[in-house]
Design a protein around this motif. Structure first.
Motif, mmCIF file in Angstrom:
data_model
loop_
_atom_site.group_PDB
_atom_site.id
_atom_site.type_symbol
_atom_site.label_atom_id
_atom_site.label_comp_id
_atom_site.label_asym_id
_atom_site.label_seq_id
_atom_site.Cartn_x
_atom_site.Cartn_y
_atom_site.Cartn_z
ATOM 1 N N VAL A 551 106.077 36.262 -0.688
ATOM 2 C CA VAL A 551 106.017 37.723 -0.647
ATOM 3 C C VAL A 551 104.687 38.161 -1.243
ATOM 4 N N ILE A 552 104.295 39.393 -0.914
ATOM 5 C CA ILE A 552 103.089 40.016 -1.457
ATOM 6 C C ILE A 552 103.518 41.143 -2.377
ATOM 7 N N VAL A 553 102.983 41.154 -3.568
ATOM 8 C CA VAL A 553 103.275 42.197 -4.542
ATOM 9 C C VAL A 553 102.019 43.032 -4.722
ATOM 10 N N ALA A 554 102.126 44.324 -4.400
ATOM 11 C CA ALA A 554 100.993 45.243 -4.525
ATOM 12 C C ALA A 554 101.488 46.537 -5.150
ATOM 13 N N GLY A 555 100.853 46.916 -6.235
ATOM 14 C CA GLY A 555 101.233 48.161 -6.890
ATOM 15 C C GLY A 555 102.665 48.179 -7.379
ATOM 16 N N GLY A 556 103.215 47.027 -7.751
ATOM 17 C CA GLY A 556 104.579 46.962 -8.242
ATOM 18 C C GLY A 556 105.636 46.920 -7.164
ATOM 19 N N LYS A 557 105.256 46.934 -5.896
ATOM 20 C CA LYS A 557 106.208 46.869 -4.792
ATOM 21 C C LYS A 557 106.104 45.503 -4.126
ATOM 22 N N VAL A 558 107.281 45.005 -3.700
ATOM 23 C CA VAL A 558 107.367 43.691 -3.075
ATOM 24 C C VAL A 558 107.421 43.875 -1.569
ATOM 25 N N TYR A 559 106.491 43.198 -0.866
ATOM 26 C CA TYR A 559 106.436 43.223 0.592
ATOM 27 C C TYR A 559 106.845 41.843 1.097
ATOM 28 N N GLY A 560 107.837 41.842 1.983
ATOM 29 C CA GLY A 560 108.292 40.573 2.525
ATOM 30 C C GLY A 560 109.765 40.534 2.846
ATOM 31 N N TYR A 561 110.492 41.647 2.517
ATOM 32 C CA TYR A 561 111.904 41.731 2.860
ATOM 33 C C TYR A 561 112.134 42.955 3.732
ATOM 34 N N SER A 562 113.375 43.231 4.044
ATOM 35 C CA SER A 562 113.684 44.203 5.096
ATOM 36 C C SER A 562 113.192 45.603 4.777
#
Length: 794
Positions: A551-562
């Motif tokens: 997953v990619i974490v940017a600005g405290g948000k996790v990108y990689g799930y629904s």
């Protein structure tokens, strides 16, 4: 000879009653019972020490909340009567003489009696009375002979003398005439003394529950370090089955504990006994005693009678405690051991101890390390002691009752709920489930002790507040940002923490990879004015085939799930995510990791196109003229950006050289501003983005006011005019003749020249001038005066 069935049964019963038939199993049971002393101790059980500590802490808190010292009670006791003493002396005597005898007289008058005698000669037999009580039998022969006799008696008098019964009644002493006060009570000082005694008793119990420092602290003899002793709670199941041999006797269970030699850090120090449960078990019984002595007597004579009686009585009533269980300690003969015992006594008038299953506990502190496999060993012995019920005293050991337990039990360390190195069994990628709202559901397929909870950073998740216990494990929900940035721990009842860590495995295999993914480069592409496409290139594309996914974490948000999907290209080995430009501008660093990863394996990557000064593209009005306006453009990657529309607008440097990528200046005319609401900015190889133009109000050219700075005198060759936007001035005309001029750099003033030669100031009259700008012409009327100083009438 045939025997009937009934006779056979009777014969068997007679043999059984005479003891000639015995079952071997019954003989074995009787032998076991006779060999036992009626006390059976089961294997010691290790309990969670934290549970006992929590209960002791709760009791200590309850004791601390008790308010014994009461000012109102003390004030009410001031001036109270503390007691009453009353003495009564009463004497009574009774003396009496006998009563006079009574006489009864009976008068009798004279008496007269007649006797008639008849005879019959005919031979008939008759009975003839001859007196008052005599009868005579005669025979009549036919003739009759009568004889009459009369007797007279004198008058008489009868006198009877009766003496009455003489008895003496004992005297009764007079009762007290003064009533005893009933409002007696303890004084204020005595009440304070009782309250202080109770307060000291509470303090004593609180210190006992807290435990001593000597029982908890240890100075290691190996490395001279001060350590906290590990504590453990041990339970002993005790079964009591007394028989006739154990009348008026006390059952005693003695336990000796020693430290495991291989784990000893105290140099032969014995284990410390910190708590014994139960310490004492008692019954409240009422003791009533009453004794009465009564003596009475009397003396009677013919002259006088005396009587008296004496009564003495005593009655007591009080409540006593009958001890059923008592915990004690003793010093074993062998050095390095600690000894404690429980006594079980007969109560409530019974001759024997009641048969029951007893559960006792002891809390011990061992001079070992917390990681020791074994803390020590337990030795148990049981016996009976004779008991004097009247005095409550123990006597010698009952002969033949001592039993030494042949088994020696080890005290093992069950402090950890699981192996910290391996974590919960079966915890992996299959243990998490995407919930679609930025959360994942975590399932742990393992049984846990009660009061186990989960710590997510500094957030505690307990049962009933997000944590659910199931038959074969527990489950809870975790936020995606917490699952990648915070340590998630399973905390046992004893406070031990075990991290939840997932080791990634290659899809379809059991092969695990614990290395971190490496990033070779990245590419940033603006999609619009709000979002940016970020693509990360991985050195080893096999990381994209390992679960759980990266997953990619940017600005405290996790990108990689629904809720925030990303694209994983296994062929190219890239990760692509659409991220708000504002997020990258505010924090130009991303992290590549996976859920529940070891924080040391997370990879951080800097997006150099963005800096700390970067922000979302925005135009801000800097300066405004009559027909133009200047703007500051804030954004990111502006050094290579160009304005596509409106045409002719250029980005100019502004500020420091290092701000070239985040700050530019734009200048646009009023016509460009009025005809466009946004500008289109493009970067090489990217789609243009639109940036909104802030609202700007322009005044019309005819309304522009131009005037001379001062009066223009006849013959003057130069004059200064003031206004706005004069730096945009194209020409000045007088009667269609151009007038030379020099505009100030700030555009707020202009100097006209050669006015005398052109005839503008040849006479003191009003002259008309025309100022021409880029978008309009402005006529200005100038009044030429004969002198700069003149008198103006009011």
């Amino acid at each position: 000879m045939k025997i009937s069935p009934v006779a056979a049964v009777l014969f068997a019963c007679c043999l059984a009653g005479s003891g000639q038939i015995k079952d071997p199993a019954e003989q074995a049971l009787n032998a076991r019972i006779q060999s036992s002393n009626g006390i059976a101790v089961g294997a010691p059980k290790i309990y969670d020490d934290s549970a006992l500590q929590q209960m002791l802490a709760a009791m200590q808190a309850r004791l601390a909340s008790l308010q014994v010292l009461d000012q109102g009670t003390l004030n009410n006791r001031v001036g109270a009567v503390s007691g009453v003493s009353q003495q009564l002396n009463s004497f009574a005597i009774t003396a009496q003489t006998p009563s006079l005898p009574g006489v009864t007289t009976t008068e009798k008058g004279p008496t007269l009696s007649a006797v008639e005698t008849s005879k019959t000669v005919e031979g008939t037999e008759r009975t003839i009375p001859t007196g008052a009580s005599a009868l005579a039998t005669t025979k009549e022969t036919g003739s009759t002979d009568r004889t009459m006799q009369t007797t007279a008696g004198a008058a008489t008098r009868d006198a009877v003398t009766a003496a009455p019964q003489f008895s003496v009644s004992p005297p009764t002493a007079a009762p007290a005439a003064i009533a005893t006060p009933t409002a007696a009570g303890v004084s204020a000082s005595d009440a304070l003394n009782e309250q202080m005694q109770l307060s000291f008793e509470i303090a004593n119990l609180r210190l006992l529950l807290e435990g001593s420092l000597s029982d908890r602290m240890l100075k290691s003899t190996k490395d001279n370090l001060k350590l906290v002793k590990p504590r453990t709670t041990i339970g002993f199941p005790i079964t009591l089955q007394p028989d006739q041999r154990h009348k008026n006797a006390v059952a005693v269970v003695e336990v000796e504990v020693e430290v495991e030699q291989s784990a000893d850090l105290g140099g032969g120090e014995a284990p410390a006994i910190t708590a014994l449960l139960p310490r004492e078990k008692t019954y409240n019984t009422a003791s009533i005693t009453e004794s009465n002595v009564s003596i009475g007597g009397g003396v009677v004579t013919q002259v006088i009678g005396l009587g008296g009686s004496w009564l003495r009585g005593r009655r007591t009533y009080y409540v006593v405690q009958d001890q059923d269980t008592l915990a004690t300690t003793f010093q074993p003969a062998k050095a390095g051991r600690s000894g404690f015992a429980w006594q079980f006594r007969p109560v409530l008038g019974r001759e024997c101890v009641r048969s029951a299953e007893k559960q006792t506990f002891v809390q011990l502190a061992f001079p070992t390390s917390n990681g020791a496999e074994k803390f020590g060993r337990v030795y148990v012995r049981t016996y009976w002691r004779k008991y004097d019920r009247g005095k409550g005293l123990l006597k010698e050991v009952l002969p033949g009752s001592l039993r030494e337990n042949s088994l020696v039990w080890d005290i093992r360390n069950y402090g950890a709920i699981m192996d910290e190195a391996n974590g919960p069994r079966g915890f992996g990628a299959d243990s998490i489930e995407d919930q679609g709202d930025g959360q994942v559901l975590v399932r742990l397929s393992q049984r846990f002790l009660g009061s186990t909870y989960v710590r997510i950073g500094n957030t505690i998740v307990r049962e009933g507040s997000g944590l659910t216990f199931e038959h074969f494990g527990m489950r809870f929900a975790a936020r995606l940002p917490d699952a990648v940035s915070k340590r998630i721990m399973v905390v046992g009842r004893d406070g031990s923490e075990t991290p939840l860590v997932i080791k990634r495995t290659v899809a379809g295999t059991q092969e695990s990879r614990a290395d971190s993914p490496r990033i070779s480069g990245h590419q940033v592409t603006a999609l619009d004015e709000s979002y940016t496409l970020l693509r990360l290139d991985l050195c080893d594309k096999q990381h994209l085939a390992i679960h759980p996914p990266l997953v990619i974490v940017a600005g405290g948000k996790v990108y990689g799930y629904s809720d925030a999907p990303i694209e994983r290209d296994l062929n190219k080995g890239t990760l692509s995510a659409v991220i708000p430009t504002a997020v990258l501008a505010a924090q130009p660093e991303v992290t590549v990791t996976w859920l529940f990863a070891d924080p040391r394996l997370a990879v951080r990557h800097q997006i150099h196109e963005f800096s700390r000064a970067s922000r979302t593209e925005q135009l801000i009005l800097l300066e405004q003229g009559s027909s133009w306006a200047k703007f500051l453009l804030y954004g990111s990657r502006l050094s290579q950006a160009t304005v596509l529309h409106p045409e002719g607008v250029k980005m100019l440097p502004f500020g420091r050289p290092e701000d070239a990528g985040s700050l530019r200046m734009l200048e646009m005319t009023a016509d460009q501003i009025k005809s466009h609401r946004r500008i289109a900015v493009s970067r090489p190889g990217e789609r243009p983005i639109l940036i909104e133009i802030p609202a700007v109000e322009f005044k019309a050219g005819a309304k522009k006011e131009l005037k001379a700075k001062e009066r223009i005198a006849v013959g003057s060759d130069e004059a200064v005019f003031e206004g706005e936007g004069l730096d945009k001035l194209k020409q000045v005309l007088f009667r269609k003749l151009p007038i030379p001029f020099e505009a100030a750099k700030d555009g707020k003033s202009v100097r006209l020249k050669n006015l005398k030669a052109l005839g503008v100031t040849s006479s003191a009259v009003a002259q008309d001038l025309v100022f021409t700008f880029e978008a309009a012409q402005t006529p200005v009327s100038v009044e030429v005066v004969s002198a700069k100083l003149e008198t103006v009438g009011r």
